[in-house]
Design a protein around this motif. Structure first.
Motif, mmCIF file in Angstrom:
data_model
loop_
_atom_site.group_PDB
_atom_site.id
_atom_site.type_symbol
_atom_site.label_atom_id
_atom_site.label_comp_id
_atom_site.label_asym_id
_atom_site.label_seq_id
_atom_site.Cartn_x
_atom_site.Cartn_y
_atom_site.Cartn_z
ATOM 1 N N GLY A 1 1.015 -0.577 0.101
ATOM 2 C CA GLY A 1 0.244 -0.012 -0.277
ATOM 3 C C GLY A 1 1.204 1.948 0.667
ATOM 4 N N ILE A 2 2.114 1.349 1.217
ATOM 5 C CA ILE A 2 2.573 2.731 0.593
ATOM 6 C C ILE A 2 4.054 2.744 -0.262
ATOM 7 N N ILE A 3 3.877 1.590 -0.477
ATOM 8 C CA ILE A 3 5.089 1.548 -1.773
ATOM 9 C C ILE A 3 3.541 1.640 -2.495
ATOM 10 N N ASP A 4 2.908 0.889 -3.198
ATOM 11 C CA ASP A 4 1.910 1.637 -4.725
ATOM 12 C C ASP A 4 1.760 3.222 -4.532
ATOM 13 N N PHE A 5 1.692 3.471 -3.109
ATOM 14 C CA PHE A 5 1.959 5.275 -3.121
ATOM 15 C C PHE A 5 2.866 5.801 -3.248
ATOM 16 N N MET A 6 3.488 5.141 -2.698
ATOM 17 C CA MET A 6 5.276 6.730 -2.954
ATOM 18 C C MET A 6 5.157 6.373 -4.654
ATOM 19 N N LEU A 7 5.234 5.184 -5.562
ATOM 20 C CA LEU A 7 5.602 5.134 -6.610
ATOM 21 C C LEU A 7 4.458 6.000 -7.232
ATOM 22 N N MET A 8 3.149 5.791 -6.885
ATOM 23 C CA MET A 8 2.108 6.715 -8.022
ATOM 24 C C MET A 8 2.932 8.505 -7.538
ATOM 25 N N ILE A 9 2.597 8.066 -6.720
ATOM 26 C CA ILE A 9 3.475 10.610 -6.264
ATOM 27 C C ILE A 9 4.607 10.339 -6.858
ATOM 28 N N ILE A 10 5.531 9.711 -7.129
ATOM 29 C CA ILE A 10 6.380 9.773 -8.013
ATOM 30 C C ILE A 10 6.516 9.617 -9.166
ATOM 31 N N MET A 11 5.562 9.264 -9.553
ATOM 32 C CA MET A 11 4.930 9.067 -11.570
ATOM 33 C C MET A 11 4.675 10.349 -11.395
ATOM 34 N N TYR A 12 3.791 10.641 -10.774
ATOM 35 C CA TYR A 12 3.397 12.160 -11.611
ATOM 36 C C TYR A 12 4.135 12.982 -11.270
ATOM 37 N N ALA A 13 4.640 13.077 -10.085
ATOM 38 C CA ALA A 13 6.040 14.193 -9.652
ATOM 39 C C ALA A 13 7.081 14.411 -11.258
ATOM 40 N N MET A 14 6.721 13.115 -12.200
ATOM 41 C CA MET A 14 8.147 13.087 -12.988
ATOM 42 C C MET A 14 7.439 13.098 -14.644
ATOM 43 N N PHE A 15 5.897 13.379 -14.324
ATOM 44 C CA PHE A 15 5.352 13.429 -15.002
ATOM 45 C C PHE A 15 4.857 14.490 -15.186
ATOM 46 N N LEU A 16 4.652 15.637 -14.287
ATOM 47 C CA LEU A 16 5.088 17.672 -13.931
ATOM 48 C C LEU A 16 6.099 17.416 -14.608
ATOM 49 N N ALA A 17 6.678 17.220 -13.771
ATOM 50 C CA ALA A 17 8.406 18.238 -14.121
ATOM 51 C C ALA A 17 8.835 18.162 -16.100
ATOM 52 N N SER A 18 8.156 16.843 -16.468
ATOM 53 C CA SER A 18 8.420 16.653 -17.827
ATOM 54 C C SER A 18 7.496 17.944 -18.694
ATOM 55 N N ILE A 19 6.468 17.503 -18.020
ATOM 56 C CA ILE A 19 5.073 18.775 -18.630
ATOM 57 C C ILE A 19 6.278 20.298 -18.892
ATOM 58 N N LEU A 20 6.513 20.274 -17.259
ATOM 59 C CA LEU A 20 7.040 21.728 -17.311
ATOM 60 C C LEU A 20 7.945 22.098 -17.612
ATOM 61 N N VAL A 21 9.355 21.452 -18.115
ATOM 62 C CA VAL A 21 10.893 20.998 -18.602
ATOM 63 C C VAL A 21 9.789 21.919 -20.550
ATOM 64 N N LEU A 22 9.155 20.531 -20.777
ATOM 65 C CA LEU A 22 9.022 20.757 -22.218
ATOM 66 C C LEU A 22 8.254 21.904 -22.382
ATOM 67 N N VAL A 23 7.011 22.562 -21.731
ATOM 68 C CA VAL A 23 6.729 24.105 -22.046
ATOM 69 C C VAL A 23 7.628 25.310 -21.694
ATOM 70 N N GLY A 24 8.435 24.559 -20.374
ATOM 71 C CA GLY A 24 9.152 26.189 -19.944
ATOM 72 C C GLY A 24 10.836 26.148 -21.288
ATOM 73 N N THR A 25 11.151 24.652 -21.889
ATOM 74 C CA THR A 25 12.071 25.340 -22.704
ATOM 75 C C THR A 25 11.505 25.157 -24.292
ATOM 76 N N GLY B 1 11.281 22.701 -25.607
ATOM 77 C CA GLY B 1 10.774 21.541 -26.264
ATOM 78 C C GLY B 1 12.651 21.132 -26.325
ATOM 79 N N LYS B 2 13.250 22.306 -26.373
ATOM 80 C CA LYS B 2 14.985 22.088 -26.471
ATOM 81 C C LYS B 2 15.273 21.904 -25.241
ATOM 82 N N HIS B 3 15.382 21.742 -24.452
ATOM 83 C CA HIS B 3 15.815 20.900 -23.572
ATOM 84 C C HIS B 3 15.726 19.412 -23.233
ATOM 85 N N PRO B 4 16.608 18.358 -23.487
ATOM 86 C CA PRO B 4 16.477 16.492 -23.476
ATOM 87 C C PRO B 4 15.902 16.514 -22.427
#
Length: 130
Positions: A85-109, A111-114
């Motif tokens: 239960g806690i592991i699934d929660f941690m993985l979900m939070i990290i997954m969302y954080a990485m996805f949102l960070a990806s969008i932030l970097v994509l929009v902020g740059t 698409g020029k920053h890999p």
């Protein structure tokens, strides 16, 4: 062992290393006086104190990436059903954080920053792992 989570963890470490090394070389190298660790060559647009916190924050992102990578690697090696239960929660939070960070970097740059690609791959690996 979950190979998808392990790979995501390794990518977090690799991204953090690349982030710090390339940042030092491409951004901060020309902003420091010889033999100083922290860049301090401010300018009219960027005062020294702002440059210093920008440098610290730059490397803070790498440190957080390494911490997340360590968590993912530990989860990939020790995942068992008793704490899922806690592991699934941690993985979900990290997954969302990485996805949102990806969008932030994509929009902020525009698409020029890999980095957005690696962040997205990490998020996708965590989706596949679940």
């Amino acid at each position: 062992m979950n190979i998808y989570i392990l790979t995501a963890g390794i990518l977090c470490f690799a991204l953090g290393i690349a982030h710090s090394i390339l940042g030092e070389y491409l951004i901060f190298k020309s902003k420091r006086h010889k033999r100083n660790l922290v860049p301090s060559k401010g300018s009219v647009e960027l005062k020294e104190r702002h440059l210093r916190i920008l440098w610290a924050t730059w490397h803070l992102a790498s440190i957080f990436g390494w911490c997340i990578g360590a968590i993912l690697i530990k989860i990939s090696l020790d995942h068992n059903e008793s704490n899922s239960g806690i592991i699934d929660f941690m993985l979900m939070i990290i997954m969302y954080a990485m996805f949102l960070a990806s969008i932030l970097v994509l929009v902020g740059t525009k698409g020029k920053h890999p980095g957005w690609i690696v962040l997205l791959i990490i998020a996708l690996l965590l989706i596949i792992a679940n």
